[in-house]
Design an enzyme around this catalytic site. Structure first.
Site, PDB file in Angstrom:
ATOM      1  N   GLY A 136      37.502  30.007  34.489  1.00  0.00           N
ATOM      2  CA  GLY A 136      38.141  30.272  33.200  1.00  0.00           C
ATOM      3  C   GLY A 136      37.363  31.163  32.257  1.00  0.00           C
ATOM      4  N   SER A 137      36.541  32.055  32.789  1.00  0.00           N
ATOM      5  CA  SER A 137      35.814  32.937  31.864  1.00  0.00           C
ATOM      6  C   SER A 137      36.784  33.888  31.165  1.00  0.00           C
ATOM      7  CB  SER A 137      34.696  33.705  32.578  1.00  0.00           C
ATOM      8  OG  SER A 137      35.212  34.673  33.450  1.00  0.00           O
ATOM      9  N   ARG A 164      47.862  31.405  42.753  1.00  0.00           N
ATOM     10  CA  ARG A 164      49.125  31.188  43.457  1.00  0.00           C
ATOM     11  C   ARG A 164      50.071  32.353  43.192  1.00  0.00           C
ATOM     12  NH1 ARG A 164      49.815  26.388  45.472  1.00  0.00           N
ATOM     13  NH2 ARG A 164      52.057  26.676  45.607  1.00  0.00           N
ATOM     14  N   HIS A 189      43.188  41.543  38.094  1.00  0.00           N
ATOM     15  CA  HIS A 189      42.726  41.473  39.479  1.00  0.00           C
ATOM     16  C   HIS A 189      41.416  42.257  39.617  1.00  0.00           C
ATOM     17  CE1 HIS A 189      43.081  40.950  43.779  1.00  0.00           C
ATOM     18  NE2 HIS A 189      42.689  42.199  43.899  1.00  0.00           N
TER      19      HIS A 189
HETATM   20  C1  GRF Z   1      38.889  37.057  37.902  1.00  0.00           C
HETATM   21  O1  GRF Z   1      38.004  37.853  38.650  1.00  0.00           O
HETATM   22  C2  GRF Z   1      40.283  37.614  37.930  1.00  0.00           C
HETATM   23  O2  GRF Z   1      40.309  39.004  38.044  1.00  0.00           O
HETATM   24  C3  GRF Z   1      40.850  36.981  39.178  1.00  0.00           C
HETATM   25  O3  GRF Z   1      40.321  35.687  39.205  1.00  0.00           O
HETATM   26  C4  GRF Z   1      39.054  35.680  38.541  1.00  0.00           C
HETATM   27  C5  GRF Z   1      39.091  34.585  37.522  1.00  0.00           C
HETATM   28  O4  GRF Z   1      37.820  34.388  36.946  1.00  0.00           O
HETATM   29  N1  GRF Z   1      42.289  37.013  39.180  1.00  0.00           N
HETATM   30  P1  GRF Z   1      37.661  33.382  35.710  1.00  0.00           P
HETATM   31  O5  GRF Z   1      38.155  32.025  36.196  1.00  0.00           O
HETATM   32  O6  GRF Z   1      38.480  33.913  34.589  1.00  0.00           O
HETATM   33  O7  GRF Z   1      36.201  33.362  35.413  1.00  0.00           O
END
Ligand code: GRF
Length: 190
Positions: free
Chosen positions: A15-16, A94, A112
């Site tokens: 969740g960063s 998902r 992404h």
């Molecule tokens: C990110 O790299 C995003 O691009 C991908 O999943 C990752 C999620 O990272 N879809 P975080 O949980 O927000 O740290």
């Protein structure tokens, strides 16, 4: 100033990106309000982050439902109750199905960690490093029925660091947090 956009963030992991969006909403950097955090993983760290920020959390486990449509109908009900206008995917692992795509046409956005259309799907950073590319990056795109195939809204290149997935992931995450905020602001001010 325009009214704040009501958004639901979907996340399944650390969740960063959620945290960056939540902070930006709080400081006013992003003209939006997170009305719901939707997760399919009750143990994910993003749940702690949401609770700390007093953001309502809705947990739906796909295995509790007979079909994907039933799973998404339940999510849709919660989204409508919360008044969500846009769905912001931030590490939601998902594929979004027809129920949510129909309810939110061109109103679902994803981030992404690659320069799409290269390296869609899971472990995009690992795949890019293993492939030996020297530059990868971040893409923000609208969500359609495919795997990371929707209309591209923004991209930012990131150098692969020392052929190392962890170091490259760190560089990518730093870029993601800013690129997502900027792109959302642009979308919401249209
Ligand atoms: C990110 O790299 C995003 O691009 C991908 O999943 C990752 C999620 O990272 N879809 P975080 O949980 O927000 O740290």
């Amino acid at each position: 100033m325009n009214q704040k956009m009501k958004i639901a963030v979907f996340a399944s992991g650390s969740g960063s990106n959620f945290a960056a969006i939540e902070e930006a909403c709080r400081t006013g950097e992003l003209n939006a309000e997170i009305v719901l955090m939707v997760t399919n993983k009750p143990d994910a760290f993003v749940v702690e982050r949401a609770e700390k920020g007093s953001i309502p959390v809705a947990t739906f486990r796909p295995k509790d439902f007979e079909t994907k449509d039933a799973y998404e109908e339940s999510i849709l009900h919660a989204l409508q109750e919360a008044g969500a206008e846009w769905l912001v995917l931030a590490g939601y692992m998902r594929l979004v199905g027809p129920v949510l795509l129909t309810a939110y046409p061109s109103r679902i956005v994803n981030i992404h960690p690659s320069l799409l259309p290269s390296f869609p799907g899971k472990d995009a950073i690992g795949k890019a490093v293993a492939h030996g590319v020297k530059v990868t990056g971040v893409t923000v795109h609208l969500v359609d029925e495919g795997m990371d195939t929707g209309q591209i809204l923004a991209q930012h290149a990131v150098r692969v660091v020392d052929g190392n997935p962890d170091k490259t992931a760190e560089a990518i995450h730093a870029v993601e947090h800013d690129l997502y905020k900027e792109t959302l602001n642009e979308l919401f001010s249209r």
